[in-house]
Design a protein around this motif. Structure first.
Motif, PDB file in Angstrom:
ATOM      1  N   ARG A  21       3.277  -9.740  -1.336  1.00 27.25           N
ATOM      2  CA  ARG A  21       2.070  -8.936  -1.571  1.00 27.25           C
ATOM      3  C   ARG A  21       1.439  -8.496  -0.258  1.00 27.25           C
ATOM      4  O   ARG A  21       1.041  -7.347  -0.096  1.00 27.25           O
ATOM      5  CB  ARG A  21       1.088  -9.764  -2.394  1.00 27.25           C
ATOM      6  CG  ARG A  21      -0.306  -9.243  -2.499  1.00 27.25           C
ATOM      7  CD  ARG A  21      -0.435  -8.220  -3.616  1.00 27.25           C
ATOM      8  NE  ARG A  21      -1.706  -7.564  -3.580  1.00 27.25           N
ATOM      9  CZ  ARG A  21      -2.758  -7.906  -4.303  1.00 27.25           C
ATOM     10  NH1 ARG A  21      -2.669  -8.910  -5.138  1.00 27.25           N
ATOM     11  NH2 ARG A  21      -3.870  -7.232  -4.214  1.00 27.25           N
ATOM     12  N   ARG A  22       1.346  -9.401   0.709  1.00 29.82           N
ATOM     13  CA  ARG A  22       0.756  -9.051   2.013  1.00 29.82           C
ATOM     14  C   ARG A  22       1.583  -7.994   2.731  1.00 29.82           C
ATOM     15  O   ARG A  22       1.034  -7.078   3.333  1.00 29.82           O
ATOM     16  CB  ARG A  22       0.629 -10.296   2.882  1.00 29.82           C
ATOM     17  CG  ARG A  22      -0.493 -11.191   2.466  1.00 29.82           C
ATOM     18  CD  ARG A  22      -0.672 -12.326   3.463  1.00 29.82           C
ATOM     19  NE  ARG A  22      -1.550 -13.318   2.899  1.00 29.82           N
ATOM     20  CZ  ARG A  22      -1.311 -14.613   2.911  1.00 29.82           C
ATOM     21  NH1 ARG A  22      -0.234 -15.083   3.478  1.00 29.82           N
ATOM     22  NH2 ARG A  22      -2.167 -15.454   2.369  1.00 29.82           N
ATOM     23  N   ILE A  24       3.550  -5.735   1.426  1.00 31.38           N
ATOM     24  CA  ILE A  24       3.374  -4.459   0.730  1.00 31.38           C
ATOM     25  C   ILE A  24       1.989  -3.895   1.017  1.00 31.38           C
ATOM     26  O   ILE A  24       1.844  -2.699   1.320  1.00 31.38           O
ATOM     27  CB  ILE A  24       3.622  -4.632  -0.779  1.00 31.38           C
ATOM     28  CG1 ILE A  24       5.108  -4.929  -1.022  1.00 31.38           C
ATOM     29  CG2 ILE A  24       3.178  -3.399  -1.549  1.00 31.38           C
ATOM     30  CD1 ILE A  24       5.427  -5.412  -2.421  1.00 31.38           C
ATOM     31  N   ASP A  25       0.956  -4.729   0.951  1.00 33.33           N
ATOM     32  CA  ASP A  25      -0.412  -4.272   1.228  1.00 33.33           C
ATOM     33  C   ASP A  25      -0.542  -3.719   2.643  1.00 33.33           C
ATOM     34  O   ASP A  25      -1.220  -2.719   2.870  1.00 33.33           O
ATOM     35  CB  ASP A  25      -1.420  -5.405   1.022  1.00 33.33           C
ATOM     36  CG  ASP A  25      -1.661  -5.718  -0.433  1.00 33.33           C
ATOM     37  OD1 ASP A  25      -1.233  -4.937  -1.308  1.00 33.33           O
ATOM     38  OD2 ASP A  25      -2.294  -6.766  -0.705  1.00 33.33           O
ATOM     39  N   ARG A  26       0.100  -4.369   3.600  1.00 33.58           N
ATOM     40  CA  ARG A  26       0.022  -3.935   4.997  1.00 33.58           C
ATOM     41  C   ARG A  26       0.610  -2.533   5.150  1.00 33.58           C
ATOM     42  O   ARG A  26       0.004  -1.649   5.767  1.00 33.58           O
ATOM     43  CB  ARG A  26       0.751  -4.938   5.887  1.00 33.58           C
ATOM     44  CG  ARG A  26       0.684  -4.634   7.357  1.00 33.58           C
ATOM     45  CD  ARG A  26       1.296  -5.727   8.234  1.00 33.58           C
ATOM     46  NE  ARG A  26       2.559  -6.260   7.737  1.00 33.58           N
ATOM     47  CZ  ARG A  26       2.732  -7.490   7.235  1.00 33.58           C
ATOM     48  NH1 ARG A  26       1.721  -8.336   7.137  1.00 33.58           N
ATOM     49  NH2 ARG A  26       3.904  -7.892   6.818  1.00 33.58           N
ATOM     50  N   GLU A  27       1.793  -2.315   4.561  1.00 36.51           N
ATOM     51  CA  GLU A  27       2.419  -0.999   4.670  1.00 36.51           C
ATOM     52  C   GLU A  27       1.670   0.048   3.856  1.00 36.51           C
ATOM     53  O   GLU A  27       1.575   1.205   4.258  1.00 36.51           O
ATOM     54  CB  GLU A  27       3.887  -1.069   4.259  1.00 36.51           C
ATOM     55  CG  GLU A  27       4.736  -1.921   5.174  1.00 36.51           C
ATOM     56  CD  GLU A  27       4.652  -1.498   6.639  1.00 36.51           C
ATOM     57  OE1 GLU A  27       4.480  -0.299   6.940  1.00 36.51           O
ATOM     58  OE2 GLU A  27       4.777  -2.383   7.512  1.00 36.51           O
ATOM     59  N   LEU A  28       1.108  -0.355   2.753  1.00 35.33           N
ATOM     60  CA  LEU A  28       0.307   0.561   1.944  1.00 35.33           C
ATOM     61  C   LEU A  28      -0.939   1.006   2.702  1.00 35.33           C
ATOM     62  O   LEU A  28      -1.313   2.181   2.675  1.00 35.33           O
ATOM     63  CB  LEU A  28      -0.082  -0.112   0.621  1.00 35.33           C
ATOM     64  CG  LEU A  28      -0.746   0.746  -0.436  1.00 35.33           C
ATOM     65  CD1 LEU A  28       0.131   1.930  -0.794  1.00 35.33           C
ATOM     66  CD2 LEU A  28      -1.036  -0.079  -1.668  1.00 35.33           C
ATOM     67  N   ALA A  29      -1.557   0.089   3.436  1.00 27.90           N
ATOM     68  CA  ALA A  29      -2.738   0.430   4.236  1.00 27.90           C
ATOM     69  C   ALA A  29      -2.388   1.457   5.305  1.00 27.90           C
ATOM     70  O   ALA A  29      -3.174   2.386   5.563  1.00 27.90           O
ATOM     71  CB  ALA A  29      -3.320  -0.827   4.876  1.00 27.90           C
ATOM     72  N   HIS A  30      -1.214   1.327   5.907  1.00 25.73           N
ATOM     73  CA  HIS A  30      -0.787   2.315   6.907  1.00 25.73           C
ATOM     74  C   HIS A  30      -0.626   3.694   6.270  1.00 25.73           C
ATOM     75  O   HIS A  30      -1.024   4.708   6.853  1.00 25.73           O
ATOM     76  CB  HIS A  30       0.539   1.900   7.559  1.00 25.73           C
ATOM     77  CG  HIS A  30       0.415   0.763   8.491  1.00 25.73           C
ATOM     78  ND1 HIS A  30      -0.027   0.893   9.784  1.00 25.73           N
ATOM     79  CD2 HIS A  30       0.687  -0.551   8.323  1.00 25.73           C
ATOM     80  CE1 HIS A  30      -0.025  -0.291  10.373  1.00 25.73           C
ATOM     81  NE2 HIS A  30       0.398  -1.189   9.503  1.00 25.73           N
ATOM     82  N   LEU A  44       7.062   1.507   3.612  1.00 26.78           N
ATOM     83  CA  LEU A  44       6.536   1.002   2.338  1.00 26.78           C
ATOM     84  C   LEU A  44       7.665   0.899   1.317  1.00 26.78           C
ATOM     85  O   LEU A  44       7.801  -0.107   0.623  1.00 26.78           O
ATOM     86  CB  LEU A  44       5.411   1.891   1.818  1.00 26.78           C
ATOM     87  CG  LEU A  44       4.851   1.511   0.454  1.00 26.78           C
ATOM     88  CD1 LEU A  44       4.232   0.111   0.489  1.00 26.78           C
ATOM     89  CD2 LEU A  44       3.831   2.534  -0.015  1.00 26.78           C
TER      90      LEU A  44
END
Length: 89
Positions: A21-22, A24-30, A44
């Protein structure tokens, strides 16, 4: 055969799901920061692909653990053993 409950395995499974989850969230934030960043979109996509199966397997094991009953609960191991006991004389 019934699988044995393992605190260690459950903790590892939970950590696996959280790590996926982290990532995926990190790449989604980018990607949210720059929706036109093709590299972020590719990263992502790669991260989701790399983590989806692993997280799904861990979640399935965790769901199985939540379905296990304690021996003292109705329908638990104590009831199963009680049905196999012979009546006292």
């Amino acid at each position: 055969m019934t699988e044995r409950f393992s605190n260690r395995q459950s903790l590892l499974d939970a950590a696996t799901v959280l790590a996926a989850r982290r990532a995926i969230d990190r790449e989604l934030a980018h990607l949210i920061a720059d929706p036109f960043d093709r590299d972020a979109a590719k990263r992502l996509h790669d991260v989701v692909g790399a983590n989806a199966d692993r997280a799904q397997e861990a979640l399935e094991r965790l769901v199985h653990v939540t379905e296990l009953r304690e021996p003292w609960e109705p329908g638990g191991a104590a009831d199963a053993e009680a049905t196999h006991e012979e009546p006292a004389p």
